[in-house]
Design a protein around this motif. Structure first.
Motif, PDB file in Angstrom:
ATOM      1  N   PRO A  64       0.802  -1.228   0.000  1.00 43.07           N
ATOM      2  CA  PRO A  64       0.000   0.000   0.000  1.00 43.07           C
ATOM      3  C   PRO A  64       0.834   1.277   0.000  1.00 43.07           C
ATOM      4  N   SER A  65       2.130   1.198   0.347  1.00 44.22           N
ATOM      5  CA  SER A  65       2.948   2.414   0.374  1.00 44.22           C
ATOM      6  C   SER A  65       3.096   3.035  -1.003  1.00 44.22           C
ATOM      7  N   GLY A  66       2.816   2.276  -2.055  1.00 49.56           N
ATOM      8  CA  GLY A  66       2.895   2.828  -3.396  1.00 49.56           C
ATOM      9  C   GLY A  66       1.559   3.280  -3.947  1.00 49.56           C
ATOM     10  N   ALA A  67       0.495   3.162  -3.145  1.00 50.30           N
ATOM     11  CA  ALA A  67      -0.854   3.415  -3.648  1.00 50.30           C
ATOM     12  C   ALA A  67      -1.073   4.855  -4.083  1.00 50.30           C
ATOM     13  N   GLY A  68      -0.453   5.818  -3.406  1.00 47.55           N
ATOM     14  CA  GLY A  68      -0.694   7.212  -3.747  1.00 47.55           C
ATOM     15  C   GLY A  68       0.247   7.777  -4.795  1.00 47.55           C
ATOM     16  N   LEU A  69       1.106   6.945  -5.347  1.00 49.38           N
ATOM     17  CA  LEU A  69       2.085   7.401  -6.324  1.00 49.38           C
ATOM     18  C   LEU A  69       1.590   7.167  -7.750  1.00 49.38           C
ATOM     19  N   PRO A  70       2.014   8.003  -8.703  1.00 51.85           N
ATOM     20  CA  PRO A  70       1.567   7.821 -10.096  1.00 51.85           C
ATOM     21  C   PRO A  70       1.928   6.440 -10.617  1.00 51.85           C
ATOM     22  N   SER A  71       0.989   5.797 -11.305  1.00 52.05           N
ATOM     23  CA  SER A  71       1.234   4.464 -11.849  1.00 52.05           C
ATOM     24  C   SER A  71       0.542   4.328 -13.193  1.00 52.05           C
ATOM     25  N   GLN A  72       0.879   3.250 -13.902  1.00 52.90           N
ATOM     26  CA  GLN A  72       0.304   2.986 -15.217  1.00 52.90           C
ATOM     27  C   GLN A  72      -0.375   1.626 -15.268  1.00 52.90           C
ATOM     28  N   GLY A  73      -0.664   1.081 -14.105  1.00 50.44           N
ATOM     29  CA  GLY A  73      -1.302  -0.217 -14.045  1.00 50.44           C
ATOM     30  C   GLY A  73      -1.078  -0.847 -12.684  1.00 50.44           C
ATOM     31  N   THR A  74      -1.531  -2.076 -12.526  1.00 46.08           N
ATOM     32  CA  THR A  74      -1.430  -2.773 -11.246  1.00 46.08           C
ATOM     33  C   THR A  74      -0.837  -4.160 -11.453  1.00 46.08           C
ATOM     34  N   GLY A  75       0.127  -4.488 -10.600  1.00 39.94           N
ATOM     35  CA  GLY A  75       0.703  -5.827 -10.586  1.00 39.94           C
ATOM     36  C   GLY A  75       0.377  -6.509  -9.268  1.00 39.94           C
ATOM     37  N   TYR A  76       0.616  -7.813  -9.197  1.00 38.36           N
ATOM     38  CA  TYR A  76       0.226  -8.566  -8.004  1.00 38.36           C
ATOM     39  C   TYR A  76       1.327  -9.514  -7.534  1.00 38.36           C
ATOM     40  N   ASP A  77       2.555  -9.335  -8.037  1.00 35.31           N
ATOM     41  CA  ASP A  77       3.642 -10.251  -7.690  1.00 35.31           C
ATOM     42  C   ASP A  77       4.260  -9.863  -6.345  1.00 35.31           C
ATOM     43  N   HIS A  78       3.935 -10.632  -5.309  1.00 36.12           N
ATOM     44  CA  HIS A  78       4.449 -10.364  -3.967  1.00 36.12           C
ATOM     45  C   HIS A  78       4.240  -8.885  -3.607  1.00 36.12           C
ATOM     46  N   ASP A  79       5.327  -8.184  -3.197  1.00 37.16           N
ATOM     47  CA  ASP A  79       5.221  -6.753  -2.897  1.00 37.16           C
ATOM     48  C   ASP A  79       6.017  -5.933  -3.909  1.00 37.16           C
ATOM     49  N   SER A  80       6.089  -6.430  -5.152  1.00 37.75           N
ATOM     50  CA  SER A  80       6.897  -5.794  -6.200  1.00 37.75           C
ATOM     51  C   SER A  80       6.228  -4.533  -6.724  1.00 37.75           C
ATOM     52  N   LEU A  81       7.058  -3.527  -7.046  1.00 39.75           N
ATOM     53  CA  LEU A  81       6.560  -2.252  -7.566  1.00 39.75           C
ATOM     54  C   LEU A  81       7.387  -1.795  -8.756  1.00 39.75           C
ATOM     55  N   GLY A  82       6.744  -1.006  -9.624  1.00 41.82           N
ATOM     56  CA  GLY A  82       7.455  -0.235 -10.630  1.00 41.82           C
ATOM     57  C   GLY A  82       7.835  -0.971 -11.892  1.00 41.82           C
TER      58      GLY A  82
END
Length: 276
Positions: A15-33
């Motif tokens: 959830p720490s990345g929830a408020g940051l600009p993104s271009q989609g959603t992934g679901y692999d563990h806690d991976s971001l970006g």
């Protein structure tokens, strides 16, 4: 491409990345970006930033012995440590090829790289159309220019280096000694003075300490939107010389030159940074 299809992905598992600009959603563990980096790589802000996450990846790559001698997909695997480790399992579709998930992207990656390399010949720092003063031989530096007497020794060294580059051609990504881009020039100048600063305009926006126009001193960095940036994300920069002058490396086909601060900042000021 293998990790995110070149998208900055959020993830409900972090959830720490929830408020940051993104271009989609992934679901692999806690991976971001872009690189699908997990929490051990850094903060959510770092992992969700194209620039910061790439820096994290490259820093890890450079720690691998003989990384440049590896096929790209194997080098990527050594950094990313995906399930495609050469041991066939259900997680990697029973592949025995190290980095096969990255190998599959080779043709697409080569196509993107070809476009980048082609465009690099005409890309620039986004300099605005500003007119230098002085004649063409001096590249805008007024006759009789002298540093203000209270200039620090380090700033004087940095400026002397920058002025010695007048007339040298612009090269996107250039850091000298014969060609420079805007941030490459300022970085090299301050390196000569013994003060390391970041490589890119975005890095240098955070180097040193903030200052204001009324307090500018020689050697300070002046960051502007340029033709492709914004007030929040500067696309161009130069170094203040005192006497209302700025030295900068403008664009492909141009050379390192001097212009007035007022002309340089017609599109606004993204940041003013005091170094040293």
């Amino acid at each position: 491409m293998a990790e995110s299809d070149l998208r900055i992905l959020a993830n409900p598992n972090d959830p720490s990345g929830a408020g940051l600009p993104s271009q989609g959603t992934g679901y692999d563990h806690d991976s971001l970006g872009l690189f699908q980096q997990r929490r051990s790589w850094g903060s959510a802000v770092q992992r969700m930033s194209a620039t910061e996450s790439t820096t994290l990846f490259v820093d890890a790559l450079l720690t691998i012995p003989n990384w440049a001698g590896q096929p790209p997909w194997r080098a990527a695997q050594l950094v990313q440590k995906s399930a495609f480790d050469g041991r066939p399992t259900s997680a990697n579709g029973y592949s025995a090829e190290v980095g096969e998930n990255y190998l599959r992207q080779t043709d697409r990656a080569a196509g993107v790289l070809a476009v980048v390399e082609r465009d690099a010949s005409r890309l620039d720092c986004g300099a605005s159309d500003v007119m230098p003063r002085g004649d063409s031989a001096s590249h805008g530096l007024p006759e009789g220019y002298a540093l203000p007497p209270d200039t620090s020794q380090q700033a004087a060294t940095a400026i002397a280096f920058a002025l010695a580059q007048l007339g040298k051609p612009y090269l996107w990504g250039g850091t000298g000694p014969d060609q420079f881009d805007c941030s490459g020039l300022t970085q090299a100048a301050w390196q000569r003075a013994g003060i390391p600063i970041g490589r890119t305009t975005w890095d240098q926006l955070r180097d040193g300490a903030p200052t204001i126009e009324a307090a500018l001193v020689p050697g300070d960095l002046v960051l502007i939107p340029g033709s492709q940036g914004s007030l929040a994300a500067p696309g161009h920069m130069g170094m203040y010389l005192g006497h209302g002058l700025v030295i900068h490396a403008p664009r492909t086909g141009d050379v390192v030159k001097v212009t007035t601060l007022s002309a340089f900042t017609t599109s606004g000021v993204s940041g003013l940074r005091h170094i040293g």
